[in-house]
Scaffold this motif. Structure first.
Motif, short mmCIF file in Angstrom:
data_model
loop_
_atom_site.label_atom_id
_atom_site.label_comp_id
_atom_site.label_asym_id
_atom_site.label_seq_id
_atom_site.Cartn_x
_atom_site.Cartn_y
_atom_site.Cartn_z
N GLU A 143 0.83 -1.21 0.00
CA GLU A 143 0.00 0.00 0.00
C GLU A 143 0.87 1.26 0.00
OE1 GLU A 143 -2.52 -3.28 1.29
OE2 GLU A 143 -0.60 -2.60 2.08
N ALA A 144 1.91 1.25 0.83
CA ALA A 144 2.79 2.41 0.92
C ALA A 144 3.52 2.63 -0.41
CB ALA A 144 3.79 2.24 2.05
N GLU A 145 4.02 1.57 -1.00
CA GLU A 145 4.73 1.69 -2.27
C GLU A 145 3.77 2.13 -3.38
OE1 GLU A 145 6.96 -1.42 -5.08
OE2 GLU A 145 7.88 -1.24 -3.08
N HIS A 146 2.56 1.60 -3.37
CA HIS A 146 1.57 1.99 -4.38
C HIS A 146 1.23 3.48 -4.23
CE1 HIS A 146 -1.39 1.26 -7.45
NE2 HIS A 146 -2.32 1.83 -6.70
N GLY A 147 1.12 3.95 -3.00
CA GLY A 147 0.88 5.36 -2.76
C GLY A 147 2.00 6.22 -3.34
N GLN A 148 3.24 5.79 -3.15
CA GLN A 148 4.39 6.52 -3.71
C GLN A 148 4.34 6.52 -5.24
OE1 GLN A 148 7.61 4.51 -1.31
NE2 GLN A 148 8.41 6.60 -1.43
N GLU A 149 4.00 5.38 -5.84
CA GLU A 149 3.89 5.31 -7.30
C GLU A 149 2.82 6.28 -7.80
OE1 GLU A 149 3.10 1.16 -7.97
OE2 GLU A 149 5.20 0.61 -7.66
N GLU A 150 1.69 6.34 -7.08
CA GLU A 150 0.63 7.24 -7.50
C GLU A 150 1.02 8.70 -7.30
OE1 GLU A 150 -3.23 4.34 -7.40
OE2 GLU A 150 -3.14 5.92 -5.90
N HIS A 151 1.79 9.00 -6.26
CA HIS A 151 2.31 10.37 -6.11
C HIS A 151 3.20 10.71 -7.30
CE1 HIS A 151 1.92 10.33 -1.42
NE2 HIS A 151 0.79 10.64 -2.00
N ALA A 152 4.05 9.77 -7.69
CA ALA A 152 4.96 9.99 -8.83
C ALA A 152 4.15 10.24 -10.11
CB ALA A 152 5.90 8.81 -9.01
N GLU A 153 3.09 9.46 -10.31
CA GLU A 153 2.23 9.67 -11.49
C GLU A 153 1.56 11.05 -11.43
OE1 GLU A 153 -0.39 6.30 -11.28
OE2 GLU A 153 1.22 4.90 -11.83
N GLY A 154 1.17 11.46 -10.24
CA GLY A 154 0.59 12.79 -10.07
C GLY A 154 1.60 13.88 -10.39
N HIS A 155 2.83 13.71 -9.91
CA HIS A 155 3.89 14.68 -10.21
C HIS A 155 4.15 14.75 -11.71
CE1 HIS A 155 4.70 15.36 -6.04
NE2 HIS A 155 5.36 14.25 -5.83
#
Length: 186
Positions: free
Chosen positions: A75-87
């Motif tokens: 979940e934490a890693e997926h959250g980071q991936e989604e932040h990266a996609e947002g950036h």
């Protein structure tokens, strides 16, 4: 240039603080879609909030929630991936010169799609477990750490075009972004 209030929370339940920011993202996205708003000011505000919020979550919230077993590594890693996609979607909006073009509207549509997807997933798979598994006291301590980091980043002027470019480049290098999806970057 229009001044946009991003809030300056200093304390509170981390779940509530994150949800407050999520509502700010939604309001800013509405303003980005509104051709009568100061879209340049809005995109700058959105960039500052997105960078500060994501960084504070990744540095303070996700590690604590993992330690407290409220969320797993996935979940934490997926959250980071989604932040990266947002950036990455944010970078496309920031790099456009004008705000009154079809390219801008298309970039805003993509940003909204990516960010809204993340808000929904995070609220379901990270914030609900945080509410259920983490004590009120720990959520308050985490809220203070999150708010302090978030506000400091905003004060430091995070979210500039150079910052977002650096963040996206680092995310690519760290394998957080899938390059297969990048066929239509123009």
């Amino acid at each position: 240039m229009t001044t946009i209030d991003l809030g300056r929370p200093v304390s509170g339940d981390v779940v509530d603080l994150i949800l407050d920011d999520h509502r700010r993202f939604e309001a800013l996205l509405r303003d980005l879609r509104d051709s009568s708003s100061d879209r340049d000011a809005v995109r700058q505000a959105f960039a500052a909030l997105h960078v500060a919020h994501a960084t504070a979550e990744e540095e303070h919230v996700y590690p604590q929630l993992k330690r407290k077993k409220a969320v797993g590594e996935h979940e934490a890693e997926h959250g980071q991936e989604e932040h990266a996609e947002g950036h990455e979607a944010l970078l496309a909006v920031l790099e456009l010169k004008g705000t009154d073009t079809q390219a801008f509207d298309d970039a805003v549509e993509e940003l909204a799609k990516v960010v809204n997807h993340h808000l929904t997933e995070e609220e379901l798979s990270i914030l609900n477990p945080a509410r259920d598994e983490v004590s009120e006291t720990a959520r308050a301590e985490l809220g203070a750490a999150f708010a302090t980091a978030r506000n400091q980043l905003i004060d430091d002027g995070c979210g500039s075009l150079a910052d977002v470019r650096r963040i996206v480049a680092a995310a690519r290098k760290d394998g957080l972004l899938d390059d297969e999806d990048e066929g239509d970057e123009d």
